[in-house]
Design a protein around this motif. Sequence first.
Motif, PDB file in Angstrom:
ATOM      1  N   SER A  13       7.366  13.247  57.774  1.00  0.00           N
ATOM      2  CA  SER A  13       6.387  14.435  58.578  1.00  0.00           C
ATOM      3  C   SER A  13       5.665  14.010  59.379  1.00  0.00           C
ATOM      4  CB  SER A  13       5.919  15.510  57.509  1.00  0.00           C
ATOM      5  OG  SER A  13       4.985  16.236  58.088  1.00  0.00           O
TER       6      SER A  13
ATOM      7  N   ASP B 284       2.487  14.909  59.798  1.00  0.00           N
ATOM      8  CA  ASP B 284       1.389  15.131  58.965  1.00  0.00           C
ATOM      9  C   ASP B 284       0.952  14.173  57.926  1.00  0.00           C
ATOM     10  OD1 ASP B 284       0.787  17.638  60.228  1.00  0.00           O
ATOM     11  OD2 ASP B 284       2.254  18.652  58.932  1.00  0.00           O
TER      12      ASP B 284
ATOM     13  N   CYS C 261       9.349  14.210  61.863  1.00  0.00           N
ATOM     14  CA  CYS C 261       9.838  15.562  62.174  1.00  0.00           C
ATOM     15  C   CYS C 261       8.482  16.258  62.341  1.00  0.00           C
ATOM     16  CB  CYS C 261      10.265  16.083  60.806  1.00  0.00           C
ATOM     17  SG  CYS C 261      10.100  17.836  60.540  1.00  0.00           S
ATOM     18  N   ALA C 262       8.713  16.720  63.524  1.00  0.00           N
ATOM     19  CA  ALA C 262       7.450  17.251  64.314  1.00  0.00           C
ATOM     20  C   ALA C 262       6.960  18.870  63.718  1.00  0.00           C
ATOM     21  CB  ALA C 262       7.642  17.425  66.051  1.00  0.00           C
ATOM     22  N   GLY C 263       7.927  19.242  63.020  1.00  0.00           N
ATOM     23  CA  GLY C 263       7.832  20.884  62.477  1.00  0.00           C
ATOM     24  C   GLY C 263       9.035  21.161  62.285  1.00  0.00           C
ATOM     25  N   GLY C 264       8.985  22.372  61.415  1.00  0.00           N
ATOM     26  CA  GLY C 264      10.154  23.351  60.848  1.00  0.00           C
ATOM     27  C   GLY C 264      10.769  22.501  59.661  1.00  0.00           C
ATOM     28  N   LYS C 265      11.709  22.625  59.314  1.00  0.00           N
ATOM     29  CA  LYS C 265      12.304  22.191  57.925  1.00  0.00           C
ATOM     30  C   LYS C 265      12.669  20.414  57.994  1.00  0.00           C
ATOM     31  CE  LYS C 265      15.762  22.765  54.099  1.00  0.00           C
ATOM     32  NZ  LYS C 265      16.972  23.603  53.922  1.00  0.00           N
ATOM     33  N   ARG C 266      12.255  19.675  57.127  1.00  0.00           N
ATOM     34  CA  ARG C 266      12.169  18.364  57.344  1.00  0.00           C
ATOM     35  C   ARG C 266      13.553  18.022  56.638  1.00  0.00           C
ATOM     36  NH1 ARG C 266      10.504  13.884  54.180  1.00  0.00           N
ATOM     37  NH2 ARG C 266       9.556  15.397  52.532  1.00  0.00           N
TER      38      ARG C 266
ATOM     39  N   SER D  63       0.663  17.948  69.691  1.00  0.00           N
ATOM     40  CA  SER D  63      -0.178  18.839  69.097  1.00  0.00           C
ATOM     41  C   SER D  63      -1.289  18.488  68.142  1.00  0.00           C
ATOM     42  CB  SER D  63       0.901  19.839  68.099  1.00  0.00           C
ATOM     43  OG  SER D  63       1.595  18.657  67.211  1.00  0.00           O
ATOM     44  N   LYS D  64      -1.392  17.064  67.921  1.00  0.00           N
ATOM     45  CA  LYS D  64      -2.529  16.403  67.013  1.00  0.00           C
ATOM     46  C   LYS D  64      -3.627  15.975  67.847  1.00  0.00           C
ATOM     47  CE  LYS D  64      -0.191  17.219  63.258  1.00  0.00           C
ATOM     48  NZ  LYS D  64      -0.430  18.185  62.220  1.00  0.00           N
TER      49      LYS D  64
ATOM     50  N   TYR E 222       5.429  13.895  69.550  1.00  0.00           N
ATOM     51  CA  TYR E 222       5.156  14.870  68.516  1.00  0.00           C
ATOM     52  C   TYR E 222       3.647  14.738  68.181  1.00  0.00           C
ATOM     53  CZ  TYR E 222       6.015  10.126  66.383  1.00  0.00           C
ATOM     54  OH  TYR E 222       6.063   8.861  66.093  1.00  0.00           O
TER      55      TYR E 222
END
Length: 493
Positions: free
Chosen positions: A455, A457, A444-449, A377-378, A374
Amino acid sequence: MAGYGGDMQWCFSQVKGAIDDDVAEADIISTVEFNHTGELLATGDKGGRVVIFQQEEENKNQLQFRSEYNVYSTFQSHEPEFDYLKSLEIEEKINKIRWLPQKNAAQFLLSTNDKTIKLWKISERDKRPEGYNLKEEDGRYKDPNSITSLRVPVLMPMDLMVEASPRRVFANAHTYHINSISVNSDNETYLSADDLRINLWHLEITDRSFSILSYLWALISVQPPIKLKLDSIRIWILHAAPHPNHSKHLWVLTGCPSDIVDIKPANMEELTEVITAAEFHPHQCNTFVYSSSKGTIRLCDMRISALCDRHSKLFEEPEDPSNRSFFSEIISSISDVKFSHNGRYMMTRDYLSVKIWDLNMENRPVETYQVHEYLRSKLCSLYENDCIFDKFECCWNGNDSVVMTGSYNNFFRMFDRGQRRDVTLEASRENSKPMQVLKPRKVCAGGKRKKDEISVDSLDFNKKILHTAWHPQDNIIAVATTNNLYIFQDKVN
């Protein structure tokens, strides 16, 4: 021995280190290592200190308390130095610790900073001599004329004292920073690796390192020391004894320090890769591997050549073109390489994954485990804050069925090789009640957690687990989080 698989749960056992949020740089743990029995656990820090913990004897047979470790010895292994010729500061930080197999009542370990390796003897003393003839009990010498009778000194009981004394200092052989040390299976030699060279040392010789000129495999009978002449250069045979795992062989020492691997180009502008880690095979004293910043692993056989620049095997996985990016070369750099205990496999850790290689198959790993995919993307932000250059270590459990490595946010990951299951756990003081079961964490990499997910982030990249160790016989693990050492064990029903 069980691995993570099945219904195994992990429980908190202990945490060592101060709770303060303000962490001194010198207190940050830089290496963790169990000895061969698991009775002792050593840590090194950036302040040059080595702290050894001992498993409590009375708790070894009580399964629920068997991972109780208490401080056994603390000593200053390295001091800060300054190279006046190069105007370079040499940090006291302990880069690696490696235990030697125990042969007598004392324990021995190797510790290294960037430039100097030291062999330490850890011994116990619980008796002291009393009843000297020539001096008083306080150490003052007597007048010989006042002595009218002789007495036999005796050993009297005293409080247990653990002493750490330096037995050997191996210095001045590395131009670049030492990143690895590994003890050979012959228990007489070890290797040390820096960015461009790998040296072979004998534990009894401190002023030079070895070049393996030849292994003589014939059934010969030689008694050292013997002097031979080779091309008008005098050489000495230092050792000619049969090894339990091999035929008779000879170590040959040249008259000057040298190395068994040297990848330094004549023109440093042509440098394209550096050595990142190196390790001896656990059973074959002639075999070792080293990894590079290009993601390759080279296996070398010291029977073939004195200078092992030409490898016997090259392990490399072709890059997936769909994942090619500006950061590809950085994240493919291998930060750690470890042989399995049985010597059949080796494990490598790069920035995003752990790979298991079969020594008989060079073209691709037999298993690949994504540690924190995940974060792909970072990578841009991780490059800006230099986290992309973090060096994560990895380790096997005692029977090679499970592998473990660290991640960010004080997470660490376990991968069960047999059941193809994995789990993410967290080393946190919030979960530090005795025998409290660790709850698996999910990112959670994206979408609804979901409710129990965190997350990507909100991950704290300042909290990271770079150093991990697994007890060689039991399901007891040690993970280092900045200045704290967490010890966990499996739950016993």
